[in-house]
Design a protein around this motif. Structure first.
Motif, PDB file in Angstrom:
ATOM      1  N   PHE A   9      70.143 -55.068 -25.318  1.00  0.00           N
ATOM      2  CA  PHE A   9      69.992 -53.688 -25.747  1.00  0.00           C
ATOM      3  C   PHE A   9      71.127 -52.883 -25.120  1.00  0.00           C
ATOM      4  CE2 PHE A   9      65.824 -55.576 -25.934  1.00  0.00           C
ATOM      5  CZ  PHE A   9      65.399 -55.210 -27.197  1.00  0.00           C
ATOM      6  N   ASN A  10      71.703 -51.975 -25.887  1.00  0.00           N
ATOM      7  CA  ASN A  10      72.839 -51.190 -25.426  1.00  0.00           C
ATOM      8  C   ASN A  10      72.544 -49.702 -25.509  1.00  0.00           C
ATOM      9  OD1 ASN A  10      74.274 -53.745 -27.067  1.00  0.00           O
ATOM     10  ND2 ASN A  10      74.979 -53.384 -25.001  1.00  0.00           N
ATOM     11  N   PRO A  11      71.960 -49.108 -24.454  1.00  0.00           N
ATOM     12  CA  PRO A  11      71.740 -47.666 -24.476  1.00  0.00           C
ATOM     13  C   PRO A  11      73.055 -46.931 -24.711  1.00  0.00           C
ATOM     14  CG  PRO A  11      70.660 -48.647 -22.568  1.00  0.00           C
ATOM     15  CD  PRO A  11      71.533 -49.710 -23.188  1.00  0.00           C
ATOM     16  N   GLY A  12      73.005 -45.895 -25.538  1.00  0.00           N
ATOM     17  CA  GLY A  12      74.198 -45.111 -25.825  1.00  0.00           C
ATOM     18  C   GLY A  12      74.936 -45.554 -27.070  1.00  0.00           C
ATOM     19  N   ARG A  13      74.467 -46.632 -27.706  1.00  0.00           N
ATOM     20  CA  ARG A  13      75.098 -47.139 -28.934  1.00  0.00           C
ATOM     21  C   ARG A  13      74.021 -47.360 -29.997  1.00  0.00           C
ATOM     22  NH1 ARG A  13      80.768 -47.219 -28.471  1.00  0.00           N
ATOM     23  NH2 ARG A  13      81.220 -47.542 -26.284  1.00  0.00           N
ATOM     24  N   PRO A  19      78.795 -44.815 -30.707  1.00  0.00           N
ATOM     25  CA  PRO A  19      78.175 -43.954 -29.697  1.00  0.00           C
ATOM     26  C   PRO A  19      77.141 -43.008 -30.313  1.00  0.00           C
ATOM     27  CG  PRO A  19      80.572 -43.898 -29.526  1.00  0.00           C
ATOM     28  CD  PRO A  19      80.246 -44.628 -30.787  1.00  0.00           C
ATOM     29  N   VAL A  20      76.069 -42.781 -29.592  1.00  0.00           N
ATOM     30  CA  VAL A  20      75.055 -41.808 -29.999  1.00  0.00           C
ATOM     31  C   VAL A  20      75.143 -40.607 -29.069  1.00  0.00           C
ATOM     32  CG1 VAL A  20      73.504 -43.516 -30.995  1.00  0.00           C
ATOM     33  CG2 VAL A  20      73.251 -42.902 -28.606  1.00  0.00           C
ATOM     34  N   GLY A  21      74.676 -39.453 -29.526  1.00  0.00           N
ATOM     35  CA  GLY A  21      74.801 -38.226 -28.748  1.00  0.00           C
ATOM     36  C   GLY A  21      73.901 -38.163 -27.531  1.00  0.00           C
ATOM     37  N   SER A  22      72.680 -38.651 -27.659  1.00  0.00           N
ATOM     38  CA  SER A  22      71.708 -38.534 -26.577  1.00  0.00           C
ATOM     39  C   SER A  22      70.987 -39.874 -26.400  1.00  0.00           C
ATOM     40  CB  SER A  22      70.705 -37.432 -26.921  1.00  0.00           C
ATOM     41  OG  SER A  22      69.726 -37.331 -25.938  1.00  0.00           O
ATOM     42  N   PHE A  23      70.819 -40.286 -25.158  1.00  0.00           N
ATOM     43  CA  PHE A  23      70.113 -41.538 -24.873  1.00  0.00           C
ATOM     44  C   PHE A  23      69.605 -41.516 -23.437  1.00  0.00           C
ATOM     45  CE2 PHE A  23      74.486 -42.162 -23.641  1.00  0.00           C
ATOM     46  CZ  PHE A  23      74.415 -42.901 -22.480  1.00  0.00           C
ATOM     47  N   ASP A  60      57.865 -64.610 -22.622  1.00  0.00           N
ATOM     48  CA  ASP A  60      58.179 -65.944 -23.114  1.00  0.00           C
ATOM     49  C   ASP A  60      59.302 -66.611 -22.334  1.00  0.00           C
ATOM     50  OD1 ASP A  60      56.250 -65.874 -25.182  1.00  0.00           O
ATOM     51  OD2 ASP A  60      57.627 -64.752 -26.467  1.00  0.00           O
ATOM     52  N   GLY A  61      59.827 -65.918 -21.312  1.00  0.00           N
ATOM     53  CA  GLY A  61      60.885 -66.483 -20.486  1.00  0.00           C
ATOM     54  C   GLY A  61      62.293 -66.180 -20.960  1.00  0.00           C
ATOM     55  N   ASN A  62      62.422 -65.325 -21.985  1.00  0.00           N
ATOM     56  CA  ASN A  62      63.742 -64.959 -22.494  1.00  0.00           C
ATOM     57  C   ASN A  62      64.352 -63.854 -21.645  1.00  0.00           C
ATOM     58  OD1 ASN A  62      63.687 -66.585 -24.993  1.00  0.00           O
ATOM     59  ND2 ASN A  62      61.987 -65.237 -25.496  1.00  0.00           N
ATOM     60  N   PRO A  63      65.633 -63.975 -21.287  1.00  0.00           N
ATOM     61  CA  PRO A  63      66.279 -62.880 -20.565  1.00  0.00           C
ATOM     62  C   PRO A  63      66.494 -61.691 -21.502  1.00  0.00           C
ATOM     63  CG  PRO A  63      67.845 -64.642 -20.991  1.00  0.00           C
ATOM     64  CD  PRO A  63      66.514 -65.121 -21.469  1.00  0.00           C
ATOM     65  N   VAL A  64      66.241 -60.506 -20.987  1.00  0.00           N
ATOM     66  CA  VAL A  64      66.473 -59.263 -21.718  1.00  0.00           C
ATOM     67  C   VAL A  64      67.526 -58.493 -20.935  1.00  0.00           C
ATOM     68  CG1 VAL A  64      65.450 -57.117 -22.582  1.00  0.00           C
ATOM     69  CG2 VAL A  64      64.094 -59.239 -22.572  1.00  0.00           C
ATOM     70  N   ILE A  65      68.679 -58.285 -21.571  1.00  0.00           N
ATOM     71  CA  ILE A  65      69.816 -57.636 -20.941  1.00  0.00           C
ATOM     72  C   ILE A  65      69.912 -56.218 -21.481  1.00  0.00           C
ATOM     73  CG2 ILE A  65      72.316 -57.743 -20.569  1.00  0.00           C
ATOM     74  CD1 ILE A  65      71.937 -60.803 -21.506  1.00  0.00           C
ATOM     75  N   VAL A  66      69.868 -55.250 -20.591  1.00  0.00           N
ATOM     76  CA  VAL A  66      70.060 -53.852 -20.972  1.00  0.00           C
ATOM     77  C   VAL A  66      71.406 -53.466 -20.403  1.00  0.00           C
ATOM     78  CG1 VAL A  66      69.122 -51.518 -20.886  1.00  0.00           C
ATOM     79  CG2 VAL A  66      67.568 -53.483 -20.975  1.00  0.00           C
ATOM     80  N   ASP A  67      72.392 -53.293 -21.298  1.00  0.00           N
ATOM     81  CA  ASP A  67      73.790 -53.186 -20.922  1.00  0.00           C
ATOM     82  C   ASP A  67      74.387 -51.895 -21.491  1.00  0.00           C
ATOM     83  OD1 ASP A  67      76.300 -53.852 -19.952  1.00  0.00           O
ATOM     84  OD2 ASP A  67      76.728 -55.280 -21.554  1.00  0.00           O
TER      85      ASP A  67
END
Length: 70
Positions: A9-13, A19-23, A60-67
């Motif tokens: 997941f990419n906050p800000g995109r 790019p998004v204005g608000s996040f 489920d053991g999956n890595p979740v990357i917030v980048d």
């Protein structure tokens, strides 16, 4: 062998990587998850601003990357 999928997941995109204005900043998301007792594989440095990331693992053991790139 059990396969895993990494979720990113990419906050800000948006979904087109524009790019998004608000996040919500990645550090704020991290604090909220920590407040719910979520365990982290890697944490964003809360003393910084701008780009940062953290990694958690879903049930489920999956890595979740917030980048965050912005």
């Amino acid at each position: 062998m059990l396969e895993r999928n990494a979720l990113t997941f990419n906050p800000g995109r948006d979904q087109d990587a524009q790019p998004v204005g608000s996040f919500t900043d990645v550090r704020e998301l991290q604090q909220e998850l920590q407040g719910h007792g979520i365990q982290f594989l890697a944490e964003a440095d809360e003393g910084t601003t701008g780009p940062a990331s953290f990694i958690v693992v879903d049930p489920d053991g999956n890595p979740v990357i917030v980048d965050q790139h912005v």
